[in-house]
Motif scaffolding. Structure first.
Motif, mmCIF file in Angstrom:
data_model
loop_
_atom_site.group_PDB
_atom_site.id
_atom_site.type_symbol
_atom_site.label_atom_id
_atom_site.label_comp_id
_atom_site.label_asym_id
_atom_site.label_seq_id
_atom_site.Cartn_x
_atom_site.Cartn_y
_atom_site.Cartn_z
ATOM 1 N N ARG A 174 0.641 -1.016 -0.039
ATOM 2 C CA ARG A 174 -0.020 -0.049 -0.019
ATOM 3 C C ARG A 174 1.013 1.090 0.039
ATOM 4 N N GLN A 175 2.134 1.077 0.615
ATOM 5 C CA GLN A 175 2.935 2.297 0.442
ATOM 6 C C GLN A 175 3.629 2.384 -0.886
ATOM 7 N N ASN A 176 3.608 1.399 -1.797
ATOM 8 C CA ASN A 176 4.115 1.289 -2.860
ATOM 9 C C ASN A 176 5.732 0.851 -2.866
ATOM 10 N N LYS A 177 6.133 0.356 -1.789
ATOM 11 C CA LYS A 177 7.646 -0.069 -1.537
ATOM 12 C C LYS A 177 7.262 -1.565 -2.130
ATOM 13 N N MET A 178 7.598 -1.760 -3.361
ATOM 14 C CA MET A 178 7.322 -3.029 -3.974
ATOM 15 C C MET A 178 8.617 -4.092 -3.816
ATOM 16 N N ASP A 179 9.424 -3.619 -3.551
ATOM 17 C CA ASP A 179 10.702 -4.737 -3.355
ATOM 18 C C ASP A 179 10.540 -5.269 -2.200
ATOM 19 N N ILE A 180 10.295 -4.430 -1.228
ATOM 20 C CA ILE A 180 10.224 -5.088 0.246
ATOM 21 C C ILE A 180 8.704 -5.974 0.206
ATOM 22 N N ALA A 181 7.872 -5.464 -0.188
ATOM 23 C CA ALA A 181 6.647 -6.395 -0.449
ATOM 24 C C ALA A 181 6.634 -7.707 -1.134
ATOM 25 N N ASP A 182 7.563 -7.631 -2.400
ATOM 26 C CA ASP A 182 7.750 -8.769 -3.014
ATOM 27 C C ASP A 182 8.698 -9.839 -2.137
ATOM 28 N N SER A 183 9.562 -9.320 -1.458
ATOM 29 C CA SER A 183 10.485 -10.285 -0.592
ATOM 30 C C SER A 183 9.773 -11.029 0.314
ATOM 31 N N LEU A 184 8.817 -10.117 1.084
ATOM 32 C CA LEU A 184 7.805 -10.653 2.123
ATOM 33 C C LEU A 184 7.064 -11.504 1.585
ATOM 34 N N TYR A 185 6.299 -11.320 0.451
ATOM 35 C CA TYR A 185 5.343 -12.372 -0.326
ATOM 36 C C TYR A 185 6.061 -13.683 -0.876
ATOM 37 N N THR A 186 7.274 -13.417 -1.021
ATOM 38 C CA THR A 186 7.893 -14.672 -1.386
ATOM 39 C C THR A 186 8.420 -15.442 -0.286
ATOM 40 N N GLU A 187 8.694 -14.752 0.938
ATOM 41 C CA GLU A 187 9.071 -15.492 2.101
ATOM 42 C C GLU A 187 7.418 -16.269 2.754
ATOM 43 N N VAL A 188 6.514 -15.658 2.484
ATOM 44 C CA VAL A 188 5.441 -16.341 2.844
ATOM 45 C C VAL A 188 4.901 -17.550 1.950
ATOM 46 N N THR A 189 5.157 -17.358 0.612
ATOM 47 C CA THR A 189 4.721 -18.471 -0.292
ATOM 48 C C THR A 189 5.984 -19.719 0.055
ATOM 49 N N ASP A 190 7.063 -19.501 0.288
ATOM 50 C CA ASP A 190 8.168 -20.515 0.562
ATOM 51 C C ASP A 190 7.591 -21.136 1.898
ATOM 52 N N ILE A 191 7.078 -20.303 2.936
ATOM 53 C CA ILE A 191 6.776 -21.179 4.165
ATOM 54 C C ILE A 191 5.767 -21.819 3.821
ATOM 55 N N TRP A 192 4.365 -21.648 3.267
ATOM 56 C CA TRP A 192 3.540 -22.543 3.006
ATOM 57 C C TRP A 192 3.621 -23.617 2.161
ATOM 58 N N HIS A 193 4.649 -23.334 0.856
ATOM 59 C CA HIS A 193 5.165 -24.410 0.253
ATOM 60 C C HIS A 193 5.992 -25.590 0.860
ATOM 61 N N ALA A 194 6.840 -25.089 1.707
ATOM 62 C CA ALA A 194 7.519 -26.045 2.504
ATOM 63 C C ALA A 194 6.666 -26.891 3.198
ATOM 64 N N HIS A 195 5.727 -26.136 4.054
ATOM 65 C CA HIS A 195 4.748 -26.872 4.752
ATOM 66 C C HIS A 195 3.870 -28.068 4.053
ATOM 67 N N PHE A 196 3.411 -27.635 3.039
ATOM 68 C CA PHE A 196 2.710 -28.714 2.079
ATOM 69 C C PHE A 196 3.533 -29.580 1.765
ATOM 70 N N SER A 197 4.919 -29.432 1.440
ATOM 71 C CA SER A 197 5.647 -30.509 0.944
ATOM 72 C C SER A 197 5.937 -31.409 1.959
ATOM 73 N N ARG A 198 6.013 -31.151 3.300
ATOM 74 C CA ARG A 198 6.401 -31.941 4.355
ATOM 75 C C ARG A 198 5.090 -32.691 4.539
ATOM 76 N N LEU A 199 3.810 -32.167 4.706
ATOM 77 C CA LEU A 199 2.769 -32.910 4.700
ATOM 78 C C LEU A 199 2.385 -33.782 3.897
ATOM 79 N N ILE A 200 2.745 -33.515 2.403
ATOM 80 C CA ILE A 200 2.622 -34.526 1.485
ATOM 81 C C ILE A 200 3.532 -35.954 1.548
#
Length: 353
Positions: free
Chosen positions: A214-240
């Motif tokens: 919302r502050q248009n700080k896209m580089d920081i937002a992108d990094s954090l969105y990537t972190e969130v995706t990686d956490i859920w991706h790793a979690h689901f991979s372990r469950l499978i």
């Protein structure tokens, strides 16, 4: 912890406000109450509201009280999960009756000052924020914060949730600096409680990313969105992986029949994962500069989510979408992982036709 909302209300005033809330919910929103929660708990309420029989001994009386307490705690947990699921799904109006039930059962079980009331107050605050009722959200958070501040041994998990809700409230008000402070504090307490790469911590990263977006700080937002995706991706991979190892000796047909007993993710987590990952996917797909590898990672995570909840057609659709994206990338590691997932999905699709 800095005290954000000064709170000098007496217990009498608190009780009066709770009564007003219950009355408002039950008499003006009876239909919403029935649809969201009352229909689900109607049968569970019968033994709680039924008068105690005459006990022949102290032992029988004690056992009866223990059974009542057990049923009340079950209702607290159940109504809390239902309310949390509604919040993750964006159904804030439906969440309020369920959260009010959870609060009432918590008061009956633990008393009006117990830290056990905080989760219900926080869901009520989040639902109120989602509905734009910011004054009401502040009051609920004031009650939650007052309890936390006077509880010397309050858990890191509870403090994490409190600060997350404060962060959401300040974001809704447009006070991004204060919002980021509370979300950073949320991440700190969640990391202490669960670890830095746990799904319970990922919500703080996600909401912080939204503030930077919302502050248009896209580089920081992108990094954090990537972190969130990686956490859920790793979690689901372990469950499978765990699920696959558990079921190596079972036929696929038996797997389908036993699916209700081997779910690795509850409904609230399903709703949270779906909300968060779909929001990130929308941002990835609408970005002026496309990042296929990151988009594929989100789609792959969503495919795994649908596989884990036995929605195999949707899992196959998303898996194929992720596979086609990764085939265009120079690094084929992700493509190979998705190919393995598609093999799992196709084997289950055969038995569900």
């Amino acid at each position: 912890m800095r005290e954000v909302f000064p709170n000098n209300k007496s217990k009498r005033v608190m009780a009066q406000r709770l009564n007003i809330e219950f009355t408002y919910s039950f008499f003006y929103h009876q239909k919403a109450d029935w649809v969201s929660i009352h229909e689900k708990i109607c049968q569970l309420l019968i033994p709680i509201r039924t008068s105690f029989p005459f006990f022949n001994s102290e032992k029988e009386r004690k056992h009866g009280m223990e059974q009542l307490l057990h049923r009340q705690k079950h209702l607290v947990d159940f109504t809390h999960k239902v309310a949390q699921k509604f919040v993750f799904e964006g159904k804030h109006e439906e969440a309020i009756p369920a959260a009010l039930h959870s609060l009432r059962f918590s008061i009956d079980t633990c008393g009006p000052d117990s830290v056990e009331l905080v989760p219900a107050y926080l869901i009520l605050a989040e639902a109120s924020t989602g509905l734009g009722r910011l004054t009401q959200a502040e009051e609920y958070l004031s009650q939650a914060q007052w309890i936390v501040l006077k509880t010397s041994d309050c858990s890191n998990g509870i403090q994490s949730k409190l600060h997350r809700n404060l962060g959401l409230l300040y974001a809704a008000k447009g006070n991004f600096e204060e919002s980021l402070y509370h979300l950073a504090t949320d991440i700190y307490f969640a990391s202490c409680a669960f670890g830095t790469h746990d799904i319970s911590t990922s919500g703080g990263y996600f909401h912080m990313a939204n503030v930077f977006f919302r502050q248009n700080k896209m580089d920081i937002a992108d990094s954090l969105y990537t972190e969130v995706t990686d956490i859920w991706h790793a979690h689901f991979s372990r469950l499978i992986q765990v699920q696959s190892q558990t079921l190596t000796t079972l036929s696929c047909m038996l797997f389908i029949h036993l699916k209700c007993f081997i779910l690795n993710i509850d409904e609230a987590q399903q709703a949270e994962a779906s909300q968060v990952l779909n929001a990130i996917l929308d941002i990835r797909e609408q970005a002026p500069k496309q990042q296929p590898a990151k988009t594929a990672n989100v789609v792959h995570a969503l495919a795994m989510l649908h596989y884990l909840i036995f929605d195999f057609p949707k899992a196959h659709e998303l898996g194929m979408k992720a596979f086609l994206i990764t085939k265009q990338l120079p690094n084929q590691d992700a493509s190979e992982a998705i190919h393995h997932l598609l093999k799992y999905i196709k084997s289950k699709l055969f038995y569900t036709k």
